[in-house]
Motif scaffolding. Sequence first.
Motif, short mmCIF file in Angstrom:
data_model
loop_
_atom_site.label_atom_id
_atom_site.label_comp_id
_atom_site.label_asym_id
_atom_site.label_seq_id
_atom_site.Cartn_x
_atom_site.Cartn_y
_atom_site.Cartn_z
N GLN A 1 0.82 -1.21 0.00
CA GLN A 1 0.00 0.00 0.00
C GLN A 1 0.86 1.26 0.00
OE1 GLN A 1 -2.81 0.20 3.21
NE2 GLN A 1 -3.49 2.27 2.72
N ARG A 2 1.94 1.25 0.78
CA ARG A 2 2.78 2.44 0.87
C ARG A 2 3.41 2.76 -0.47
NH1 ARG A 2 2.67 7.08 3.21
NH2 ARG A 2 4.69 7.91 3.85
N PHE A 3 3.86 1.73 -1.18
CA PHE A 3 4.43 1.90 -2.51
C PHE A 3 3.41 2.57 -3.43
CE2 PHE A 3 4.86 0.44 -6.87
CZ PHE A 3 6.18 0.71 -7.15
N THR A 4 2.18 2.09 -3.37
CA THR A 4 1.12 2.63 -4.22
C THR A 4 0.81 4.08 -3.87
OG1 THR A 4 0.15 0.43 -4.43
CG2 THR A 4 -1.26 2.29 -5.00
N GLU A 5 0.79 4.40 -2.58
CA GLU A 5 0.49 5.77 -2.14
C GLU A 5 1.56 6.75 -2.62
OE1 GLU A 5 0.28 5.39 2.05
OE2 GLU A 5 -1.77 4.60 2.07
N ILE A 6 2.82 6.38 -2.49
CA ILE A 6 3.89 7.26 -2.92
C ILE A 6 3.82 7.48 -4.43
CG2 ILE A 6 6.40 7.47 -3.19
CD1 ILE A 6 6.72 6.15 -0.48
N LYS A 7 3.61 6.41 -5.16
CA LYS A 7 3.53 6.51 -6.62
C LYS A 7 2.39 7.43 -7.04
CE LYS A 7 3.82 3.54 -10.69
NZ LYS A 7 5.25 3.73 -10.94
N ARG A 8 1.23 7.32 -6.36
CA ARG A 8 0.07 8.15 -6.70
C ARG A 8 0.36 9.62 -6.40
NH1 ARG A 8 -3.38 6.24 -3.31
NH2 ARG A 8 -4.01 4.51 -4.67
N THR A 9 0.98 9.91 -5.26
CA THR A 9 1.30 11.29 -4.90
C THR A 9 2.22 11.92 -5.93
OG1 THR A 9 1.04 10.84 -2.54
CG2 THR A 9 2.35 12.76 -3.14
N LEU A 10 3.22 11.18 -6.36
CA LEU A 10 4.17 11.69 -7.36
C LEU A 10 3.47 11.95 -8.69
CD1 LEU A 10 7.15 9.31 -6.56
CD2 LEU A 10 6.99 11.72 -5.96
N ASP B 1 0.25 12.55 -9.20
CA ASP B 1 -0.72 13.64 -9.08
C ASP B 1 -0.06 15.00 -9.25
OD1 ASP B 1 -2.74 11.82 -8.68
OD2 ASP B 1 -2.86 12.11 -6.51
N ARG B 2 1.22 15.10 -8.87
CA ARG B 2 1.91 16.39 -8.93
C ARG B 2 2.96 16.43 -10.05
NH1 ARG B 2 0.13 19.59 -5.30
NH2 ARG B 2 -1.06 18.74 -3.53
N ASP B 3 2.90 15.45 -10.94
CA ASP B 3 3.78 15.42 -12.10
C ASP B 3 5.25 15.53 -11.69
OD1 ASP B 3 4.32 15.17 -14.81
OD2 ASP B 3 4.30 17.34 -15.16
N LEU B 4 5.62 14.73 -10.68
CA LEU B 4 6.98 14.73 -10.17
C LEU B 4 7.71 13.47 -10.62
CD1 LEU B 4 6.24 15.97 -6.54
CD2 LEU B 4 7.09 17.33 -8.47
N HIS B 5 9.03 13.57 -10.67
CA HIS B 5 9.86 12.45 -11.09
C HIS B 5 10.74 12.00 -9.93
CE1 HIS B 5 8.78 13.25 -15.29
NE2 HIS B 5 9.02 14.52 -15.04
N THR B 6 11.11 10.74 -9.94
CA THR B 6 12.08 10.23 -8.97
C THR B 6 13.20 9.52 -9.72
OG1 THR B 6 11.05 8.06 -8.68
CG2 THR B 6 10.30 9.85 -7.21
N VAL B 7 14.40 9.63 -9.17
CA VAL B 7 15.51 8.90 -9.75
C VAL B 7 15.31 7.40 -9.52
CG1 VAL B 7 17.07 8.89 -7.75
CG2 VAL B 7 18.02 8.99 -10.07
N CYS B 8 14.52 7.06 -8.52
CA CYS B 8 14.21 5.66 -8.24
C CYS B 8 13.66 4.98 -9.49
CB CYS B 8 13.17 5.56 -7.12
SG CYS B 8 13.42 6.69 -5.75
N GLU B 9 12.72 5.65 -10.16
CA GLU B 9 12.10 5.11 -11.36
C GLU B 9 12.95 5.36 -12.60
OE1 GLU B 9 7.43 5.57 -11.05
OE2 GLU B 9 8.44 7.40 -10.40
N GLU B 10 13.41 6.60 -12.77
CA GLU B 10 14.10 6.96 -14.00
C GLU B 10 15.40 6.19 -14.19
OE1 GLU B 10 12.63 8.72 -16.15
OE2 GLU B 10 10.97 9.42 -14.89
N ALA B 11 16.08 5.88 -13.09
CA ALA B 11 17.34 5.16 -13.17
C ALA B 11 17.19 3.68 -12.83
CB ALA B 11 18.38 5.81 -12.24
N ASN B 12 15.95 3.22 -12.71
CA ASN B 12 15.68 1.81 -12.42
C ASN B 12 16.45 1.32 -11.19
OD1 ASN B 12 13.82 1.24 -14.46
ND2 ASN B 12 15.46 0.97 -15.97
#
Length: 311
Positions: free
Chosen positions: A18-27, A29-40
Amino acid sequence: MNGRRKPDWLKMRPPSGQRFTEIKRTLRDRDLHTVCEEANCPNMGECWSGRDGPGTATFMLMGDRCSRGCNFCDVETGGMEPLDPDEPANVAVAVAEIGLDYVVLTSVDRDDLEDGGAAHFAETIREIKERDAGILVEVLIPDFGGDPDAVREIIEAEPDVIAHNVETVERLQWPVRDRRANYEQTLSVLEQVKRESDIHTKTSIMLGLGEYDHEVYRTLADLREADVDVVTLGQYLQPSRSHLDVFEYVHPDVFDTWARVAEEELGFGYCASGPMVRSSYKAGELFVERVLRDGKSVEQARDEARAAAGS
């Protein structure tokens, strides 16, 4: 080593919860990027799921496309877009919504901007601190082309930690990094931070690219001479077949040895070292938090970070 099977110690826990899903949704919703995703990042499942806490994410500022083309990195190059003036405030709001008390900010390189994006970076730091001065902010900055005024702008925004990665040993800077980055320039950024402030500094080294042991030692010694407080060492993993091959999968015991060398022989405050360790690594963040927020000694903070990492 392209196509060879990874050893068992490099198995990853897939993202879930659930926490993973919540963080992903928040990001999103605000059109934000994370290096976590972009850099795999291989630790995204663990960090975002928040198994041992509220969950962490490393925000990537100034878009999802980089002006440089490092041969180890999975972030796309070129097609630069204008900065989003709302991004600093959106990041600060997202931090509050996620409930973080330790924030990591990084960015793509923006050589297309006069200041490399330093003012945008600094504004994000200030937005977070203005909303909650108790939040610890770590920034993983680019080199800004070696511009001391740009680095100074970051210093004056008063983050709690300034990180800048050397990435690899001096001999392998090219072809690992873009030619606009280099070993001496990285050292100069880290030295400037210490020369002009008492902010904690941090850097990261990838192993498995063909470096020799004496080169790793020399790199660590040079970083310590630059008064770097925290160093992380991790295994390079090839993001795709178009990136640099993995030269070697380094055994966990070797990483343990480098941690002892860094702390006991060279005097780093803390070294997070292991195959899955990355620049933004929860044990390293916990060490800094124990020192800065709880006022604990380096030894106490180190022991607690080790315990949290399960080592």
